[in-house]
Every structure is written in C-alpha cells, then in structure tokens.
Design an enzyme around this catalytic site. Sequence first.
Site, PDB file in Angstrom:
ATOM      1  N   TYR A  32     -10.082  -9.426  27.589  1.00 20.29           N
ATOM      2  CA  TYR A  32      -9.354  -8.228  28.031  1.00 20.29           C
ATOM      3  C   TYR A  32      -8.343  -7.839  26.957  1.00 20.29           C
ATOM      4  O   TYR A  32      -7.129  -7.843  27.164  1.00 20.29           O
ATOM      5  CB  TYR A  32      -8.700  -8.387  29.410  1.00 20.29           C
ATOM      6  CG  TYR A  32      -8.616  -7.041  30.088  1.00 20.29           C
ATOM      7  CD1 TYR A  32      -9.757  -6.442  30.602  1.00 20.29           C
ATOM      8  CD2 TYR A  32      -7.416  -6.341  30.138  1.00 20.29           C
ATOM      9  CE1 TYR A  32      -9.714  -5.183  31.161  1.00 20.29           C
ATOM     10  CE2 TYR A  32      -7.367  -5.071  30.691  1.00 20.29           C
ATOM     11  CZ  TYR A  32      -8.516  -4.503  31.201  1.00 20.29           C
ATOM     12  OH  TYR A  32      -8.468  -3.254  31.747  1.00 20.29           O
ATOM     13  N   HIS A  37      -3.948  -9.024  20.649  1.00 20.93           N
ATOM     14  CA  HIS A  37      -5.145  -9.780  20.257  1.00 20.93           C
ATOM     15  C   HIS A  37      -5.706  -9.234  18.934  1.00 20.93           C
ATOM     16  O   HIS A  37      -6.083 -10.000  18.049  1.00 20.93           O
ATOM     17  CB  HIS A  37      -6.248  -9.623  21.308  1.00 20.93           C
ATOM     18  CG  HIS A  37      -5.951 -10.255  22.633  1.00 20.93           C
ATOM     19  ND1 HIS A  37      -5.811  -9.533  23.791  1.00 20.93           N
ATOM     20  CD2 HIS A  37      -5.792 -11.550  22.990  1.00 20.93           C
ATOM     21  CE1 HIS A  37      -5.592 -10.343  24.799  1.00 20.93           C
ATOM     22  NE2 HIS A  37      -5.568 -11.582  24.346  1.00 20.93           N
ATOM     23  N   LYS A 149       4.016 -15.210  21.363  1.00 21.13           N
ATOM     24  CA  LYS A 149       4.397 -14.730  22.695  1.00 21.13           C
ATOM     25  C   LYS A 149       4.287 -15.898  23.684  1.00 21.13           C
ATOM     26  O   LYS A 149       5.099 -16.061  24.572  1.00 21.13           O
ATOM     27  CB  LYS A 149       3.485 -13.587  23.112  1.00 21.13           C
ATOM     28  CG  LYS A 149       3.948 -12.891  24.346  1.00 21.13           C
ATOM     29  CD  LYS A 149       2.783 -12.535  25.207  1.00 21.13           C
ATOM     30  CE  LYS A 149       3.214 -12.488  26.633  1.00 21.13           C
ATOM     31  NZ  LYS A 149       2.114 -12.755  27.521  1.00 21.13           N
ATOM     32  N   GLN A 153       2.822 -22.720  24.346  1.00 19.85           N
ATOM     33  CA  GLN A 153       1.410 -22.988  24.046  1.00 19.85           C
ATOM     34  C   GLN A 153       1.234 -23.262  22.543  1.00 19.85           C
ATOM     35  O   GLN A 153       0.577 -24.230  22.140  1.00 19.85           O
ATOM     36  CB  GLN A 153       0.591 -21.779  24.472  1.00 19.85           C
ATOM     37  CG  GLN A 153      -0.829 -21.776  23.994  1.00 19.85           C
ATOM     38  CD  GLN A 153      -1.622 -20.640  24.626  1.00 19.85           C
ATOM     39  OE1 GLN A 153      -1.967 -20.704  25.794  1.00 19.85           O
ATOM     40  NE2 GLN A 153      -1.927 -19.599  23.871  1.00 19.85           N
ATOM     41  N   MET A 184       2.949  -7.108  24.921  1.00 22.87           N
ATOM     42  CA  MET A 184       1.583  -6.840  25.379  1.00 22.87           C
ATOM     43  C   MET A 184       0.997  -8.080  26.040  1.00 22.87           C
ATOM     44  O   MET A 184       1.217  -9.203  25.570  1.00 22.87           O
ATOM     45  CB  MET A 184       0.720  -6.412  24.205  1.00 22.87           C
ATOM     46  CG  MET A 184       1.103  -5.047  23.720  1.00 22.87           C
ATOM     47  SD  MET A 184      -0.159  -4.388  22.655  1.00 22.87           S
ATOM     48  CE  MET A 184       0.632  -2.860  22.209  1.00 22.87           C
ATOM     49  N   SER A 186      -2.562  -9.165  28.805  1.00 24.68           N
ATOM     50  CA  SER A 186      -3.676  -8.717  29.646  1.00 24.68           C
ATOM     51  C   SER A 186      -3.186  -8.537  31.080  1.00 24.68           C
ATOM     52  O   SER A 186      -3.717  -7.722  31.834  1.00 24.68           O
ATOM     53  CB  SER A 186      -4.807  -9.750  29.617  1.00 24.68           C
ATOM     54  OG  SER A 186      -5.174 -10.025  28.287  1.00 24.68           O
TER      55      SER A 186
END
Length: 285
Positions: A32, A37, A149, A153, A184, A186
């Site tokens: 998405y 991305h 972002k 992770q 931004m 998904s």
Amino acid sequence: MNVINSIAQMQSFSESVRRQGKTISFVPTMGYFHEGHLELMRQAGKMADCLVVSIYVNPTQFGPKEDLSRYPRDFKRDSQMAQSVNVDVIFYPPDMEMYPENYQTYVNVEKVTRNLCGLTRPGHFRGVTTVCCKLFNIVKPHVCVFGKKDFQQFISIKRMVDDLNMDLQIIGLPTVRESDGLAMSSRNKYLNRDERKSALSLFAALKLAQKLYSNGEKKPSIVINEVGKLITRAPYTAIDYIKICDTITLEDVDEIKSQAVIALAVKVGATRLIDNHVFGEKLNA
Ligand code: AMP
C-alpha cells in the site's frame, strides 16, 4: 520488472545476481505504497545493481486485536508505483510460503524492543525481526533500506544484524511527510477528515518539543507534559506513549542531550499513529 512469489525462485534469482558479481539492495514493505516507500526505493536503487522490494503483510507482527485483516492492500497499484521507480523485482510471497505448517522459529532482540511500542504491542518486534531475518536469507541483499519513521524497528533490526553477524548493511532514511507535516503511513487511509486534522497534532508536538529544547529546556518530564497537553487538546486523540529516549539503547533519559529522540504513539479515533524526532536534527514538512 519481475514478480516472484516463491522463496526458492527468489533465492536462485539472488544467487545468480551475486554470481555475476553484482550487488542487491532491498526494501522490505507491507505494501500500500506512498511517497515514503517510493523514496526508500529511489535511494536503494542508487546503492546497488539490482533493487528488490518485498510486499508482505506479516501476520506475526500483529497482535490478536490489531488490524491484520483490514490492513490496506492493493497489489496492482503497488506494482505500477514500484515500476515507476525502477524496481527490478517484487518479492510477493503468500503466507503458506513464509509460515508453513509446523513453523516454530523466532528471532528475539531483547533490550531495545522493551520500551516504546514494546510496552503496548507485545510480540510485535519478535514478528518484525523474525520476518526480516527470513527475508534477508531469501533475498540475500548487500544493503537494506529502512525508514526512520519506525525508529524502534530500525534500531532493533540494526541490533539483530550486528548481534547475529549478518553480512549486510542497514541504512536508515528520514521520514517523508505530507506538505502539512503528517508522517506518511499506509494507515493514514483509515483517518476520516476530522481525524486527519487531529493527526497533525503529532507533528505539532514534535515541533514544540524541538522548540522547548532549543530554548534550553533539558528536562524530559517538562517537555513530555507540554507535548501531552498539546496532543490532548486535539479531538479524537488518546496518547499511548510520549517518551524521550537514548537513540541507541532506547531507554528513557533523565536529561535531553544531543543523542535523544522523542517518540510518540497516539490513537486518533481507532487509528494508532507513531512519529518521532531526534533532537537537533532537521524537522521539516
Ligand atoms: P511499512 O510498509 O509501513 O512496513 O514500511 C516499509 C518501510 O517503509 C519501513 O522501512 C518504514 O519505516 C518505511 N516507511 C514507512 N513510512 C515512511 C515514511 N513516511 N517515510 C520514510 N519511510 C517510511
């Protein structure tokens, strides 16, 4: 652009690229796509001879009450967008390939996954590091690109790669924002118009934190309190956490120095959003 669904085919493709003396860059995603991305893909494309992007909504990183089944998916749109930034291969495996019956092996990075999202999403990072470890063994990249972002992770994956001596480079790139500052994601698709307005409080909060710090405030409790008030004033918001941590250990700090990050997780309506800012770094929409 090639689309590969099978693990065996992906591995033999990567092996043949490597045998030709060529390099592979890799961007793992859940699909998405948005401009964030695409920017990772553009940058990753410059780093090696062959660019692989994976699209896989990884079930092991979602909790039982989270949005796995309704996570947005649109493979056709994604593949067109990937093609527009010169992706060479999309790896798009089905669940049965990734987690066949009797699957039972997980990678667990310890300390850096405990704080922040680790507090309210138990098992999330175990799912993330496990799927990334598997994807690294399948795609065999020389370099892998992540967005900052998802700061925790990024740190957790770097930790795993260092600790397990994986032979690849991990690169983190800055957060891509909408023109009004919203990071931004998904998941922004879930927001209705009013919630979308309230979601801007996350970016405003990061700017306020940076301003307080620039004006000399070094106490995390004071910054967190001010930021909390700002977010709470926006309708439909519920704070999951606001924390100021060391950028390497991700432990809470008692004084804001140059190596500190403010990280936020806020529910806006039913949608949980995250954002962060490293003090002293650029913060632009
Ligand atoms: P996701 O599909 O959300 O799992 O994200 C795939 C990759 O894109 C991860 O490395 C994310 O950190 C990164 N990413 C997601 N949103 C952004 C953004 N707004 N800016 C930069 N990178 C992002």
